[in-house]
Scaffold this motif. Structure first.
Motif, PDB file in Angstrom:
ATOM      1  N   ASP A  12     -11.401  -7.450  -7.858  1.00  0.00           N
ATOM      2  CA  ASP A  12     -12.200  -6.265  -7.552  1.00  0.00           C
ATOM      3  C   ASP A  12     -12.927  -6.431  -6.223  1.00  0.00           C
ATOM      4  O   ASP A  12     -13.040  -5.480  -5.435  1.00  0.00           O
ATOM      5  N   ILE A  15     -10.318  -6.016  -3.429  1.00  0.00           N
ATOM      6  CA  ILE A  15      -9.949  -4.601  -3.299  1.00  0.00           C
ATOM      7  C   ILE A  15     -11.046  -3.821  -2.582  1.00  0.00           C
ATOM      8  O   ILE A  15     -10.770  -3.033  -1.667  1.00  0.00           O
ATOM      9  N   GLU A  19     -10.472  -2.117   0.952  1.00  0.00           N
ATOM     10  CA  GLU A  19     -10.618  -0.660   0.958  1.00  0.00           C
ATOM     11  C   GLU A  19     -11.624  -0.223   2.022  1.00  0.00           C
ATOM     12  O   GLU A  19     -11.422   0.776   2.714  1.00  0.00           O
ATOM     13  N   ALA A  26      -4.984  -4.177   0.409  1.00  0.00           N
ATOM     14  CA  ALA A  26      -5.475  -3.713  -0.891  1.00  0.00           C
ATOM     15  C   ALA A  26      -4.340  -3.342  -1.833  1.00  0.00           C
ATOM     16  O   ALA A  26      -4.506  -3.393  -3.056  1.00  0.00           O
ATOM     17  N   TYR A  27      -3.160  -2.994  -1.305  1.00  0.00           N
ATOM     18  CA  TYR A  27      -2.077  -2.488  -2.148  1.00  0.00           C
ATOM     19  C   TYR A  27      -1.667  -3.498  -3.216  1.00  0.00           C
ATOM     20  O   TYR A  27      -1.653  -3.190  -4.413  1.00  0.00           O
ATOM     21  N   ILE A  30      -4.405  -4.395  -5.770  1.00  0.00           N
ATOM     22  CA  ILE A  30      -4.559  -3.404  -6.841  1.00  0.00           C
ATOM     23  C   ILE A  30      -3.485  -3.601  -7.903  1.00  0.00           C
ATOM     24  O   ILE A  30      -3.759  -3.589  -9.105  1.00  0.00           O
ATOM     25  N   ARG A  33      -4.303  -6.612  -9.872  1.00  0.00           N
ATOM     26  CA  ARG A  33      -5.441  -6.351 -10.762  1.00  0.00           C
ATOM     27  C   ARG A  33      -4.966  -5.664 -12.041  1.00  0.00           C
ATOM     28  O   ARG A  33      -5.375  -6.019 -13.147  1.00  0.00           O
ATOM     29  N   HIS A  34      -4.074  -4.674 -11.885  1.00  0.00           N
ATOM     30  CA  HIS A  34      -3.499  -4.005 -13.061  1.00  0.00           C
ATOM     31  C   HIS A  34      -2.741  -5.005 -13.932  1.00  0.00           C
ATOM     32  O   HIS A  34      -2.856  -4.998 -15.160  1.00  0.00           O
ATOM     33  N   ILE A 244      -4.564   3.931  -1.412  1.00  0.00           N
ATOM     34  CA  ILE A 244      -5.304   3.031  -2.293  1.00  0.00           C
ATOM     35  C   ILE A 244      -5.768   3.755  -3.546  1.00  0.00           C
ATOM     36  O   ILE A 244      -5.664   3.229  -4.665  1.00  0.00           O
ATOM     37  N   GLN A 245      -6.263   4.976  -3.383  1.00  0.00           N
ATOM     38  CA  GLN A 245      -6.727   5.752  -4.539  1.00  0.00           C
ATOM     39  C   GLN A 245      -5.574   6.091  -5.482  1.00  0.00           C
ATOM     40  O   GLN A 245      -5.732   6.084  -6.702  1.00  0.00           O
ATOM     41  N   LYS A 248      -4.689   2.933  -7.423  1.00  0.00           N
ATOM     42  CA  LYS A 248      -5.692   2.582  -8.436  1.00  0.00           C
ATOM     43  C   LYS A 248      -5.435   3.292  -9.765  1.00  0.00           C
ATOM     44  O   LYS A 248      -5.780   2.825 -10.817  1.00  0.00           O
TER      45      LYS A 248
END
Length: 248
Positions: A12, A15, A19, A26-27, A30, A33-34, A244-245, A248
């Motif tokens: 986090d 990211i 971001e 960040a790609y 993310i 992270r998932h 990025i959004q 996410k």
């Protein structure tokens, strides 16, 4: 680090940092992270044979990414595989899928094999096979979701499955299918080395060279595919934070 929750917290932070700089770094963070959240869910739902060992594997696995990321950000030496993946963030031409594949390539083909061998050395590596396969299933399922999401936003991506893979499978899953087989073979080889210190380091250096060649193939896959990727790149949002959004 002592828990998967700490791994997620560090992801986090990465990211948020990338971001704020509208960085393509960040790609993959993310996506990772998932993936880590799915593994944590699997541990809590008793989906793995040995939950404690899976936690250790997840932490060891993540630590290699964090070390590579920190080295890149501070201009220190790192593996060629990660150098190519991170350096791509400064280039305009790679599409989002290429950024994700570069991270997957370095982390699965190189890092996962090393982490598995450390957590389950020598003959104990064979007891890890079921959970090792399960973590790859988690990754594959997650990447199906990511590719479907990208296809809804950037419709040309759907044609990659025909251009890149004549078996009509998404290119991102083809990469995972190949990577999981190679990664397990390398994990077994590393775990069973008679001289872990010297022989292991030599094996890892040679493995990094192989994985780096794969990274170069992801970045420059050939004239016709590269032409298609350029067309896809033209359809992607120019705003990295918008991407990025979406991820996410």
């Amino acid at each position: 680090m002592k828990s998967i929750e700490e791994v997620i917290q560090r992801l986090d932070e990465i990211i948020l940092q990338e971001e704020s700089q509208a960085s393509a770094l960040a790609y993959f963070a993310i996506l990772y992270r998932h993936m880590t959240s799915r593994v944590l869910q699997g541990v809590r739902n008793h989906q793995f044979q040995d939950a404690d060992r899976m936690v250790r594997l997840d932490i060891e696995f993540a630590q290699r990414y964090f070390e590579a990321y920190n080295a890149f950000k501070s201009n220190r030496p790192l593996t060629q595989s990660w150098q190519l993946a991170f350096s791509a963030s400064t280039r305009h031409s790679p599409i989002v899928l290429q950024h994700l594949l570069l991270g997957i390539n370095a982390h699965i083909n190189l890092d996962l094999a090393i982490a598995a061998a450390l957590v389950a050395p020598k003959d104990s590596i064979h007891q890890l096979r079921s959970d090792f396969d399960q973590i790859n299933v988690v990754i594959s399922e997650l990447l199906d979701e990511v590719q479907s999401k990208l296809q809804k936003i950037w419709w040309p991506l759907r044609y990659l499955r025909r251009i890149v893979n004549d078996q009509q499978e998404p290119v991102i899953n083809f990469s995972i299918a190949s990577a999981r087989k190679a990664s397990w073979g390398n994990a077994v080889a590393l775990a069973e080395l008679a001289d872990p210190m010297q022989a292991r380091e030599t094996y890892i250096r040679n493995l990094d060279l192989v994985v780096a060649r794969l990274a170069k193939g992801i970045l420059q896959p050939g004239f016709w595919i590269q032409t298609t990727l350029r067309l896809i790149r033209m359809t992607e949002p120019s705003d990295k934070n918008a991407i990025i959004q979406i991820l996410k």
